[in-house]
Design an enzyme around this catalytic site. Structure first.
Site, PDB file in Angstrom:
ATOM      1  N   ARG A  42       0.865  -1.196   0.000  1.00  0.00           N
ATOM      2  CA  ARG A  42       0.000   0.000   0.000  1.00  0.00           C
ATOM      3  C   ARG A  42       0.883   1.222   0.000  1.00  0.00           C
ATOM      4  O   ARG A  42       1.756   1.354   0.866  1.00  0.00           O
ATOM      5  CB  ARG A  42      -0.927   0.042   1.214  1.00  0.00           C
ATOM      6  CG  ARG A  42      -1.547   1.435   1.407  1.00  0.00           C
ATOM      7  CD  ARG A  42      -2.591   1.519   2.483  1.00  0.00           C
ATOM      8  NE  ARG A  42      -3.812   0.863   2.068  1.00  0.00           N
ATOM      9  CZ  ARG A  42      -4.997   1.074   2.633  1.00  0.00           C
ATOM     10  NH1 ARG A  42      -5.117   1.933   3.624  1.00  0.00           N
ATOM     11  NH2 ARG A  42      -6.065   0.442   2.214  1.00  0.00           N
ATOM     12  N   HIS A  61      -7.483   0.726  -6.234  1.00  0.00           N
ATOM     13  CA  HIS A  61      -7.671  -0.022  -4.981  1.00  0.00           C
ATOM     14  C   HIS A  61      -8.372  -1.356  -5.328  1.00  0.00           C
ATOM     15  O   HIS A  61      -9.537  -1.566  -4.973  1.00  0.00           O
ATOM     16  CB  HIS A  61      -8.508   0.825  -4.012  1.00  0.00           C
ATOM     17  CG  HIS A  61      -8.475   0.358  -2.592  1.00  0.00           C
ATOM     18  ND1 HIS A  61      -7.700  -0.712  -2.151  1.00  0.00           N
ATOM     19  CD2 HIS A  61      -9.150   0.810  -1.484  1.00  0.00           C
ATOM     20  CE1 HIS A  61      -7.888  -0.875  -0.850  1.00  0.00           C
ATOM     21  NE2 HIS A  61      -8.758   0.025  -0.428  1.00  0.00           N
ATOM     22  N   GLN A 112     -10.240  -3.798  -2.795  1.00  0.00           N
ATOM     23  CA  GLN A 112     -11.513  -3.224  -2.342  1.00  0.00           C
ATOM     24  C   GLN A 112     -12.645  -3.608  -3.299  1.00  0.00           C
ATOM     25  O   GLN A 112     -13.772  -3.895  -2.881  1.00  0.00           O
ATOM     26  CB  GLN A 112     -11.380  -1.696  -2.276  1.00  0.00           C
ATOM     27  CG  GLN A 112     -12.643  -0.960  -1.866  1.00  0.00           C
ATOM     28  CD  GLN A 112     -12.974  -1.140  -0.391  1.00  0.00           C
ATOM     29  OE1 GLN A 112     -12.129  -0.917   0.457  1.00  0.00           O
ATOM     30  NE2 GLN A 112     -14.210  -1.538  -0.094  1.00  0.00           N
ATOM     31  N   ASP A 134     -16.983   8.021  -1.081  1.00  0.00           N
ATOM     32  CA  ASP A 134     -15.678   7.875  -0.425  1.00  0.00           C
ATOM     33  C   ASP A 134     -15.325   9.245   0.155  1.00  0.00           C
ATOM     34  O   ASP A 134     -15.961  10.255  -0.183  1.00  0.00           O
ATOM     35  CB  ASP A 134     -14.643   7.407  -1.465  1.00  0.00           C
ATOM     36  CG  ASP A 134     -13.280   7.082  -0.868  1.00  0.00           C
ATOM     37  OD1 ASP A 134     -13.158   7.041   0.374  1.00  0.00           O
ATOM     38  OD2 ASP A 134     -12.327   6.871  -1.649  1.00  0.00           O
ATOM     39  N   CYS A 178     -16.196   2.542   1.070  1.00  0.00           N
ATOM     40  CA  CYS A 178     -15.032   1.696   1.350  1.00  0.00           C
ATOM     41  C   CYS A 178     -14.564   1.852   2.800  1.00  0.00           C
ATOM     42  O   CYS A 178     -13.947   0.939   3.349  1.00  0.00           O
ATOM     43  CB  CYS A 178     -13.907   2.032   0.386  1.00  0.00           C
ATOM     44  SG  CYS A 178     -13.456   3.774   0.423  1.00  0.00           S
ATOM     45  N   ARG A 199     -13.945  -7.638   2.857  1.00  0.00           N
ATOM     46  CA  ARG A 199     -12.535  -7.403   2.506  1.00  0.00           C
ATOM     47  C   ARG A 199     -11.706  -8.640   2.847  1.00  0.00           C
ATOM     48  O   ARG A 199     -10.818  -9.040   2.107  1.00  0.00           O
ATOM     49  CB  ARG A 199     -11.965  -6.195   3.283  1.00  0.00           C
ATOM     50  CG  ARG A 199     -12.584  -4.840   2.993  1.00  0.00           C
ATOM     51  CD  ARG A 199     -12.378  -4.377   1.572  1.00  0.00           C
ATOM     52  NE  ARG A 199     -10.997  -4.447   1.118  1.00  0.00           N
ATOM     53  CZ  ARG A 199     -10.008  -3.599   1.468  1.00  0.00           C
ATOM     54  NH1 ARG A 199     -10.261  -2.582   2.260  1.00  0.00           N
ATOM     55  NH2 ARG A 199      -8.779  -3.736   0.997  1.00  0.00           N
TER      56      ARG A 199
HETATM   57  N1  NVA Z   1      -9.727   7.249  -1.413  1.00  0.00           N
HETATM   58  C1  NVA Z   1      -9.356   6.836  -0.093  1.00  0.00           C
HETATM   59  C2  NVA Z   1      -9.610   5.378   0.099  1.00  0.00           C
HETATM   60  C3  NVA Z   1      -9.319   4.854   1.479  1.00  0.00           C
HETATM   61  C4  NVA Z   1      -9.589   3.399   1.607  1.00  0.00           C
HETATM   62  C5  NVA Z   1      -7.881   7.156   0.141  1.00  0.00           C
HETATM   63  O1  NVA Z   1      -7.064   6.884  -0.748  1.00  0.00           O
HETATM   64  O2  NVA Z   1      -7.548   7.700   1.203  1.00  0.00           O
HETATM   65  N1   CP Z   2     -11.148   0.530   2.775  1.00  0.00           N
HETATM   66  C1   CP Z   2      -9.876   0.485   3.181  1.00  0.00           C
HETATM   67  O1   CP Z   2      -8.946   0.257   2.410  1.00  0.00           O
HETATM   68  O2   CP Z   2      -9.714   0.709   4.510  1.00  0.00           O
HETATM   69  P1   CP Z   2      -8.313   0.902   5.264  1.00  0.00           P
HETATM   70  O3   CP Z   2      -7.722   2.188   4.798  1.00  0.00           O
HETATM   71  O4   CP Z   2      -8.660   0.908   6.722  1.00  0.00           O
HETATM   72  O5   CP Z   2      -7.420  -0.251   4.906  1.00  0.00           O
END
Ligand code: NVA
Ligand code: CP
Length: 330
Positions: free
Chosen positions: A108, A135, A138, A231, A272, A317
């Protein structure tokens, strides 16, 4: 010919065919039912995986850890800022080293280029746990949640409201196109997905029959929608200064009771997560103090309503990440 994903990385859903995604969803259902009925499934005993996080996480990290442990694997977690990668060691060298020790790598972080480079040199499957662009893990949870709820994916209409060019929205566009789900991006013109991605999705949709739409008009977007999805307004890695413009730009796209009432009567709400639906977070309170907005992308009422399936989605998930690891490592 049967689907065989052994050795394959999951970097973005664009690299997977409709049949491969179908296979992963079916496998997720099987593994979920085994978990629920207490049937052991330690199919990957003796293998080891590493979770490399350059951004924070609750769901993704925990899903990989629990799924890895259920499958009998050893799991190493590298938290943001604690590995040599990027600062003292190149992505290429890091990939080669980790590939010598581990059977699979979750990453990540920021640029999609990094996860692609890890996969190029690791020699073992790499799973994208979120980049600035995509992502994909997800998406499998989201598709599974929609399918469990409605019994099928094809022909359902999913509307994404808000920052329609963030990693989740980009991924939903592709996931829906691949699986024959109608997709509408609803948000300001400045926050629509990149033209190139829209074109690619359009080509896929020609084959699967998905209808793809892009609009600034909330009423038009949500009419007939089965799923309303949103989101956060500012994603990880974006500068704090952007909150001022984003809140102004995205306030009209908040998912609230009126929006849900404009959708199909049986519509569900997905997110998400994490979500700013009240002031019970440090950032939520800060935004309230600065801009007077106490509920951001979704109202607390909708978030807590029976239409909200966000906790089913969060649980999924784990089942879907387990399916990805099993399919690619078995
Ligand atoms: N768009 C958000 C998704 C978090 C799971 C981010 O990248 O922070
Ligand atoms: N939805 C998601 O990716 O959550 P986290 O950022 O908690 O991993």
């Amino acid at each position: 010919m049967g689907v065989n994903l052994r050795g394959k990385s999951l970097l973005k859903l664009l690299d997977f065919s409709t049949e491969e995604i179908r296979y992963l969803l079916d496998l997720s259902r099987d593994l979920k039912s085994q978990k629920r009925s207490g049937v052991p499934h330690r199919h990957l005993e003796g293998k080891n995986i590493v979770l490399l996080f350059e951004k924070t996480s609750t769901r993704t990290r925990c899903a990989f850890e629990v799924a890895g442990s259920d499958l009998g694997m050893g799991v190493t977690y590298l938290e943001p800022g604690t590995s040599q990668m990027g600062k003292k060691e190149s992505i290429k060298d890091t990939a080669k080293v980790l590939g010598r020790m581990y059977d699979g790598i979750e990453y990540r972080g920021f640029s999609q280029r990094i996860v692609e480079e890890l996969a190029e040199f690791a020699g073992v499957p790499v799973w994208n746990g979120l980049t600035d662009e995509f992502h994909p893990t997800q998406m499998l949870a989201d598709l599974l949640t929609v399918e469990e709820h409605f019994g099928q994916l094809k022909g359902r209409k999913l509307v994404f409201m808000g920052d329609a060019r963030n990693n989740v929205a980009n991924s939903l566009l592709i996931a829906c196109a691949k699986m024959g789900v109608d997709f509408t991006a609803c948000g300001p013109a400045d926050l629509m997905p990149a033209e190139e991605l829209v074109e690619t999705a359009g080509e896929i949709a020609k084959v699967t029959g998905s209808v793809l739409q892009f609009t600034e008009d909330v009423k038009e977007a949500v009419a007939g929608a089965d799923v309303i999805y949103t989101d956060i307004w500012v994603s990880m890695g974006e500068p704090d200064e952007i909150w001022a413009t984003r809140t102004k730009l995205l306030k009209p796209y908040q998912v609230n009771r009126e929006v849900m009432n404009g959708a199909s009567k049986d519509a569900i709400f997905l997110h998400c997560l994490p979500s700013f639906h009240n002031r019970d977070t440090v950032v939520g309170e800060e935004i309230y103090q600065k801009f007077g907005i106490g509920e951001m992308e979704v109202s607390d009422e909708v978030f807590e309503s029976p239409q909200s399936k966000v906790m089913d989605q969060a649980e999924n998930r784990m089942h879907t990440i387990k399916a990805i690891m099993y399919a690619t490592l078995k």
